[in-house]
Structure formats: structure tokens, C-alpha cells
Design a protein around this motif. Structure first.
Motif, PDB file in Angstrom:
ATOM      1  N   TYR A   1      26.916  36.756  40.617  1.00 34.32           N
ATOM      2  CA  TYR A   1      26.441  35.881  41.691  1.00 34.32           C
ATOM      3  C   TYR A   1      25.109  35.257  41.275  1.00 34.32           C
ATOM      4  O   TYR A   1      24.253  35.914  40.682  1.00 34.32           O
TER       5      TYR A   1
ATOM      6  N   LYS B   1      21.950  32.157  42.590  1.00 31.16           N
ATOM      7  CA  LYS B   1      21.433  31.343  43.695  1.00 31.16           C
ATOM      8  C   LYS B   1      20.536  30.255  43.132  1.00 31.16           C
ATOM      9  O   LYS B   1      19.947  30.398  42.056  1.00 31.16           O
TER      10      LYS B   1
ATOM     11  N   LYS C   1      22.092  39.314  42.446  1.00 24.85           N
ATOM     12  CA  LYS C   1      22.498  40.680  42.770  1.00 24.85           C
ATOM     13  C   LYS C   1      21.898  41.663  41.765  1.00 24.85           C
ATOM     14  O   LYS C   1      21.746  41.348  40.590  1.00 24.85           O
TER      15      LYS C   1
ATOM     16  N   ARG D   1      31.954  45.326  42.617  1.00 29.02           N
ATOM     17  CA  ARG D   1      31.279  44.995  43.878  1.00 29.02           C
ATOM     18  C   ARG D   1      32.071  45.465  45.087  1.00 29.02           C
ATOM     19  O   ARG D   1      33.296  45.344  45.133  1.00 29.02           O
TER      20      ARG D   1
ATOM     21  N   ARG E   1      34.518  42.251  39.001  1.00 27.99           N
ATOM     22  CA  ARG E   1      34.173  40.828  38.960  1.00 27.99           C
ATOM     23  C   ARG E   1      33.767  40.437  37.543  1.00 27.99           C
ATOM     24  O   ARG E   1      33.040  41.184  36.871  1.00 27.99           O
TER      25      ARG E   1
ATOM     26  N   GLU F   1      32.178  44.416  48.775  1.00 28.30           N
ATOM     27  CA  GLU F   1      31.740  43.393  49.719  1.00 28.30           C
ATOM     28  C   GLU F   1      31.380  43.995  51.071  1.00 28.30           C
ATOM     29  O   GLU F   1      30.418  43.594  51.719  1.00 28.30           O
TER      30      GLU F   1
END
Length: 243
Positions: A75, A77, A88, A103, A71, A105
Motif C-alpha cells: 500500500y 499514499k 503500512k 494482511r 499480497r 483487512e
């Protein structure tokens, strides 16, 4: 006049492999590195070799059949006051994932590109060190079983000797680099001998200290992308007084 910025991968043709004996911050994974790195002269950005040539998917022996996908974007938030923070953590070093990562998932696991180089087992002076997430002993550096970054508990990985005498949080090894830089500024081969001498210690203490240094060098070499272990030797000498 507006300035148009190109992303890392837009100027990959300008990256050249360089080998400078100094620390750098990778513009891919945002972690520290040392020694060989890919440098872009036009924009000044630098990348670990692992971040310049990432694999689309990887496996790690520690996670068995898990498949990790590369990636570019971390990530985040939304938190109070309409701010965003990284959401993360790397399951190896326990640090935030702020840039490039791998990552899985399916199992909700994340790894920094350099942390993915950590071996499941190390053999040092006929002693086997196993990579573990659940530990019962205390880390030689922080003197704790669990690690914390001040705001939360971080699981992360540890190297624990088969005999149970030696335990190192990978997180604590990453902190060694930060602490050395904060104490002594730019850390490089030219840094003077600042560590306390081991002369006068008993043979058992000296053997333990040598074991500690050997493990730390290998872990730091993987975390920093330093195949020569040059910076690892310097940092270990600087901070060996902590043990």
C-alpha cells in the motif's frame, strides 16, 4: 528499442533453490535474508523461501482468529511534492511494508512473510519469552519502552521474559542486521571475531549475555529466513558489545 520487463511470477520457472553464505535483499518482501534462497539466473532476482512459495492465507497464534491474505503489492499514499510513500508497517518488526506481505483487512494488521514465522512463545534455558505489543520494561538494546524510526513511533512486537528481566524489540533485532552491515560491510561466516570478549565478567553477567545471545539468534533466524542460524551467530558476536 524498448525493454520488456517480466514480473517475479512470470519467470518463476527459472527460480532454483540455492544456498549461499551471504546476505541478500529479497526481491519479494524487500527485506534482508541469508542462506537458502530462490535465485533466478536470467534476471538475477532472489526470494526468501517464504516469498517463493507463499500461502494464500495464514493464521498467527498471536492474533487469534485473524485471517491474513497474501499480497504482492504494498500500500502507498500520496504525500507532498506528488511523491508516494509506503503507508503500512509490519506489526511484528515495525518496518515499512515495501513488497510482499500478509494482511488482515478486518483488524488492519500486516506481516512480512518472514515475520509471520515468529513464535508466540520461546523457551530458552528454562525461561519463557512471550510475544507482546504492550510492554512496561525497557528493551535491552535500545534502553527504551517504545521504539522510533526517527519519523514516527512504531509499536511492533517485543519478546519479554516471564520474569520481566529480559525485553527485546523485534524492531531492534532487525536493526542489528543493518548496523552490522554498515559497520563491517558484507557480513558472513568469514567475518573475524570483532566482539568484545566476555572473559573476566562475573558468572551472572555471563549468564545474562548468553541468554541475550540465545534469544537474538532465534529472532534473527526467523527474520532472515536462516534455519541454520549461521548468520545469526556471526551478527550476535559482532554486536554483542552493544549490550
Amino acid at each position: 528499442m524498448s525493454i520488456v520487463r517480466r514480473s517475479d511470477h512470470d519467470c518463476y520457472d527459472h527460480y532454483e533453490l540455492k544456498d549461499y553464505n551471504k546476505l541478500f535483499k529479497c526481491d519479494g518482501c524487500k527485506m534482508k535474508g541469508f542462506g537458502p534462497r530462490y535465485h533466478c539466473a536470467p534476471c538475477g532476482r532472489e526470494l526468501h523461501k517464504e516469498c517463493r512459495h507463499p500461502k494464500s492465507t495464514i493464521h498467527h497464534d498471536y492474533f487469534g482468529g485473524s485471517i491474513f491474505t497474501f499480497r504482492r503489492e504494498p500500500y502507498t499514499k500520496l504525500v507532498s511534492h506528488n511523491r508516494r510513500q509506503f503507508s503500512k508497517c509490519c506489526d511484528a518488526c515495525g518496518k515499512d511494508v515495501c513488497g510482499f506481505s500478509y494482511r488482515c483487512e478486518e483488524n488492519d494488521k500486516d506481516l512480512h512473510p518472514c515475520c509471520a514465522n515468529l513464535e508466540e512463545k520461546l523457551l530458552i534455558d528454562n525461561t519463557i519469552f512471550n510475544l507482546q505489543s504492550d510492554v512496561s520494561s525497557k528493551c535491552i538494546r535500545c534502553k527504551k519502552k517504545k521504539i522510533t524510526d526517527g519519523a514516527r513511533d512504531v509499536r511492533g512486537w517485543s519478546y519479554v521474559s516471564a520474569c520481566g528481566k529480559y525485553h527485546f524489540h523485534v524492531y531492534c533485532m532487525a536493526e542489528l542486521v543493518h548496523d552490522a552491515c554498515m559497520r563491517y560491510g558484507e557480513v558472513g561466516p568469514g567475518t573475524g571475531e570483532l566482539a568484545r570478549s566476555s572473559r573476566g565478567r562475573g558468572s551472572r553477567a555471563q549468564k545474562m549475555l548468553q541468554m541475550i545471545k540465545s534469544v537474538v539468534k532465534i529472532i534473527l533466524a526467523a527474520l532472515l529466513g536462516d534455519p541454520t542460524m549461521l548468520i545469526s551467530n556471526v551478527i550476535v558476536d559482532l554486536v554483542s558489545r552493544s549490550f
